[in-house]
Design a protein around this motif. Sequence first.
Motif, PDB file in Angstrom:
ATOM      1  N   TYR A   1       1.087  -7.981  -6.758  1.00 59.70           N
ATOM      2  CA  TYR A   1      -0.136  -7.611  -7.490  1.00 59.70           C
ATOM      3  C   TYR A   1       0.134  -7.582  -8.994  1.00 59.70           C
ATOM      4  N   VAL A   2       1.279  -7.017  -9.359  1.00 59.18           N
ATOM      5  CA  VAL A   2       1.669  -6.990 -10.773  1.00 59.18           C
ATOM      6  C   VAL A   2       1.815  -8.407 -11.303  1.00 59.18           C
ATOM      7  N   ALA A   3       2.529  -9.252 -10.567  1.00 59.81           N
ATOM      8  CA  ALA A   3       2.783 -10.623 -11.033  1.00 59.81           C
ATOM      9  C   ALA A   3       1.497 -11.425 -11.164  1.00 59.81           C
ATOM     10  N   LEU A   4       0.563 -11.218 -10.255  1.00 64.90           N
ATOM     11  CA  LEU A   4      -0.697 -11.964 -10.279  1.00 64.90           C
ATOM     12  C   LEU A   4      -1.592 -11.587 -11.453  1.00 64.90           C
ATOM     13  N   THR A   5      -1.356 -10.433 -12.051  1.00 64.02           N
ATOM     14  CA  THR A   5      -2.294  -9.915 -13.055  1.00 64.02           C
ATOM     15  C   THR A   5      -1.709  -9.886 -14.460  1.00 64.02           C
ATOM     16  N   ARG A   6      -0.774 -10.779 -14.755  1.00 67.61           N
ATOM     17  CA  ARG A   6      -0.172 -10.838 -16.099  1.00 67.61           C
ATOM     18  C   ARG A   6      -0.865 -11.866 -16.994  1.00 67.61           C
ATOM     19  N   ALA A   7      -1.781 -12.666 -16.442  1.00 67.08           N
ATOM     20  CA  ALA A   7      -2.360 -13.789 -17.194  1.00 67.08           C
ATOM     21  C   ALA A   7      -3.611 -13.379 -17.953  1.00 67.08           C
ATOM     22  N   VAL A   8      -3.754 -13.898 -19.159  1.00 70.90           N
ATOM     23  CA  VAL A   8      -4.936 -13.658 -19.987  1.00 70.90           C
ATOM     24  C   VAL A   8      -5.916 -14.831 -19.913  1.00 70.90           C
ATOM     25  N   SER A   9      -5.399 -16.054 -19.842  1.00 77.54           N
ATOM     26  CA  SER A   9      -6.273 -17.229 -19.842  1.00 77.54           C
ATOM     27  C   SER A   9      -6.200 -18.047 -18.568  1.00 77.54           C
ATOM     28  N   GLY A  10      -5.029 -18.153 -17.956  1.00 77.76           N
ATOM     29  CA  GLY A  10      -4.930 -18.989 -16.763  1.00 77.76           C
ATOM     30  C   GLY A  10      -3.740 -18.633 -15.915  1.00 77.76           C
ATOM     31  N   LEU A  11      -3.929 -18.720 -14.581  1.00 79.22           N
ATOM     32  CA  LEU A  11      -2.861 -18.445 -13.626  1.00 79.22           C
ATOM     33  C   LEU A  11      -2.723 -19.619 -12.676  1.00 79.22           C
ATOM     34  N   THR A  12      -1.494 -20.120 -12.554  1.00 76.33           N
ATOM     35  CA  THR A  12      -1.184 -21.170 -11.588  1.00 76.33           C
ATOM     36  C   THR A  12      -0.225 -20.609 -10.555  1.00 76.33           C
ATOM     37  N   VAL A  13      -0.645 -20.595  -9.292  1.00 78.53           N
ATOM     38  CA  VAL A  13       0.175 -20.090  -8.198  1.00 78.53           C
ATOM     39  C   VAL A  13       0.704 -21.282  -7.408  1.00 78.53           C
ATOM     40  N   LEU A  14       2.019 -21.397  -7.309  1.00 75.54           N
ATOM     41  CA  LEU A  14       2.660 -22.499  -6.584  1.00 75.54           C
ATOM     42  C   LEU A  14       3.446 -21.927  -5.408  1.00 75.54           C
ATOM     43  N   HIS A  15       3.305 -22.550  -4.255  1.00 78.93           N
ATOM     44  CA  HIS A  15       4.032 -22.046  -3.091  1.00 78.93           C
ATOM     45  C   HIS A  15       4.422 -23.201  -2.171  1.00 78.93           C
ATOM     46  N   ARG A  16       5.575 -23.026  -1.540  1.00 79.15           N
ATOM     47  CA  ARG A  16       6.038 -23.959  -0.529  1.00 79.15           C
ATOM     48  C   ARG A  16       5.871 -23.326   0.849  1.00 79.15           C
ATOM     49  N   SER A  17       6.281 -22.049   0.982  1.00 77.08           N
ATOM     50  CA  SER A  17       6.067 -21.313   2.224  1.00 77.08           C
ATOM     51  C   SER A  17       4.641 -20.770   2.229  1.00 77.08           C
ATOM     52  N   PRO A  18       4.110 -20.395   3.389  1.00 73.31           N
ATOM     53  CA  PRO A  18       2.735 -19.891   3.450  1.00 73.31           C
ATOM     54  C   PRO A  18       2.529 -18.670   2.555  1.00 73.31           C
ATOM     55  N   LEU A  19       1.344 -18.536   2.007  1.00 73.09           N
ATOM     56  CA  LEU A  19       1.010 -17.374   1.196  1.00 73.09           C
ATOM     57  C   LEU A  19       0.963 -16.135   2.086  1.00 73.09           C
ATOM     58  N   PRO A  20       1.187 -14.939   1.523  1.00 77.02           N
ATOM     59  CA  PRO A  20       1.026 -13.715   2.305  1.00 77.02           C
ATOM     60  C   PRO A  20      -0.369 -13.653   2.923  1.00 77.02           C
ATOM     61  N   ALA A  21      -0.431 -13.191   4.157  1.00 74.40           N
ATOM     62  CA  ALA A  21      -1.705 -13.168   4.883  1.00 74.40           C
ATOM     63  C   ALA A  21      -2.752 -12.335   4.160  1.00 74.40           C
ATOM     64  N   GLN A  22      -2.312 -11.332   3.392  1.00 71.84           N
ATOM     65  CA  GLN A  22      -3.265 -10.449   2.711  1.00 71.84           C
ATOM     66  C   GLN A  22      -4.051 -11.160   1.620  1.00 71.84           C
TER      67      GLN A  22
END
Length: 680
Positions: A657-678
């Motif tokens: 939650y902390v990591a997801l909310t550090r962006a002011v203008s844009g957030l790019t989320v990259l993943h190879r394994s499945p995202l958390p179900a939540q």
Amino acid sequence: MPAHAPVPDPADTDPLSRERAHLSASRDALRVMREDVQALDIKDVTANWVNAAVLEAQIDERIKALADLSHTPLFFGRVDYLHTTQEGQRFYIGRRHVHDVDGDPMVVDWRAPVSQPFYRASKKDPLDVALRRRFGYTAGDLTAYEDEHLSDPAEAERTSRLLQAEIERPRVGPMRDIVATIQPEQDEIVRSGLGGTVCVQGGPGTGKTAVGLHRVAYLLYAHRERLARTGTLVVGPNRSFLHYIEQVLPALGELEVKQATVDDLVAHVEVRGTDEAATAVIKGDARMAQVLRRAVRSHVTLPAEPLMVVRGSRRWRVPAYELEEIVRELLDRDIRYGAAREALPQRIAHTVLVRMEQAGEAPDDRVQDAVARNPAVKAAVKAMWPPVDPAKLVLRLLSDADFLAAHAEGVLTPDDQKRVLWQKPPRSLRTAQWSAADAVLIDEATDLVARTHSLGHVVLDEAQDLSPMQYRAVGRRCTTGSATVLGDLAQGTTPWATESWQEALFHLGKPDAVVEELTAGFRVPREVIAYASRLLPHMSPGLREVSSVRESPGSLTIREVPDLDGAVVAACEESLRHEGSIGLIAADGRIPALSEALAAAGLTWLTPGSETTLTSRLTLVPASLAKGLEYDYVVLDDPSSVVAAEPDERTGLRRLYVALTRAVSGLTVLHRSPLPAQLA
């Protein structure tokens, strides 16, 4: 043109030139103010060199405070009043007060009472303001203005374009002040009084850290003499965070506020060891304070023999039962161990003086002091109330199972006691592998022996991550002062993170503090905060979701990629095409691999808290250090790795939650394994 000049004629068709002229005149006035201080001759003002040195230091600080920073606008707003005592008057609002040669204000400090309507006035409650003007700057030059006619019913309520632009301005370098963009609900907290403690619960992007720092600046303005005597302190979670925020208060003209981490406050010993999470939780439990108190007081021994004091040819006998009464009285008063130990010889000496008076002598205070220093009295005091070394006491508690059991009986369970005991006790203080939690215990013991110095005001940021014993350590620094507590329960990522502010404030020693909640977000785009808020029901049920005022289509990108390292590097290169700072956030264990990938691509990067430059705007951020930081664009590496790196799922979700909310203008989320179900 002076700040209190009449409102100009509406027929004036070039207001921007007029405002630029006022800016130029204000800068000239500030330069004159600084030159006047530099020209002060103090050779014949003071009586001795000590006073001269103090006065010279004060003058140097004043000269620094009057520096004109070319990149910082001297004023950012203006209010024109309608009636009352300010009828027909105009005030320019800025970061500092500036006056002309006649003493008339050119710029009014944002903390002055006359400036408050700039932040609070609205169409519904104009507070006697006819016009509020905001100014826009480009590279320090005044380039735009925007007016709100608060007394004009025909003008609709609208969002300020310049205000929005200031909030969205790229984040290059350390954290900056929000003095031009403070919102009404934030201003109420900033201007709350010195006497009470305020706790601010605020989600990501609500500006809670900035509010806390601006509250310090306001209190220093409103209560400068008092706080100059008692001192102020900002406590942050780590050095990177403190480096990030360290320029905010100097930009507001406040140079004397100290900053520290909790570890800095309790640095009685060198920390060289670490605890398992379960052990640290027990050591951080408030029950340890009771164990330590028992252990300290256990050193007191009731006397079994009378005391004989020899003075000249006379001998004075104090029976054991009278000595016991003195010792029990001091124990019952429950004062600090060291203070009681200092009082004991004087109490014994007073008893001897009573006997002298009964025998017809007339002893005075000098005789009492001499008796208190008598070798027999000193020996008796050492036997009854020996000195206690806090570090040695904690060392014994953590090394001696019998000593711990004796003082933890009924407080810690046998399993708890086994958990905190060292498996391999050190041979001495010098070889002890102290942990951060041990240092807090030593600080508690130190305060039981001698009172900790209290400051006038303490700001505690990211407070949700502190243990009860850490709260006590901070609270000791403001027992006679007040505090501003800042945090977000949803961002608690330590195993001992608090679950309620009421509990935290109790341990801090401020149970009557007012808890305020900020839920309007200004930093994080609406799309990003809504995505991150999917985690709230799973980690902090009951907390209100932040409602962002900024809608920014396209600010959130989520991609599943086969080559994670390559995709991360490409995303960083793409983000670097935009203006502003870029943060690459990843699980701590992923940092070495990403460092190699960035280096192979020829990208340079900074560590958290470092100041960005024209040649390096990318920061590689371990997820454990991301809290409190912000970047214009964030690339988040593999969310599942961030969650998996923590000891339990809830802590992992909070870290995410902390990591997801550090962006002011844009957030790019990259993943190879499945995202958390939540996040589904």
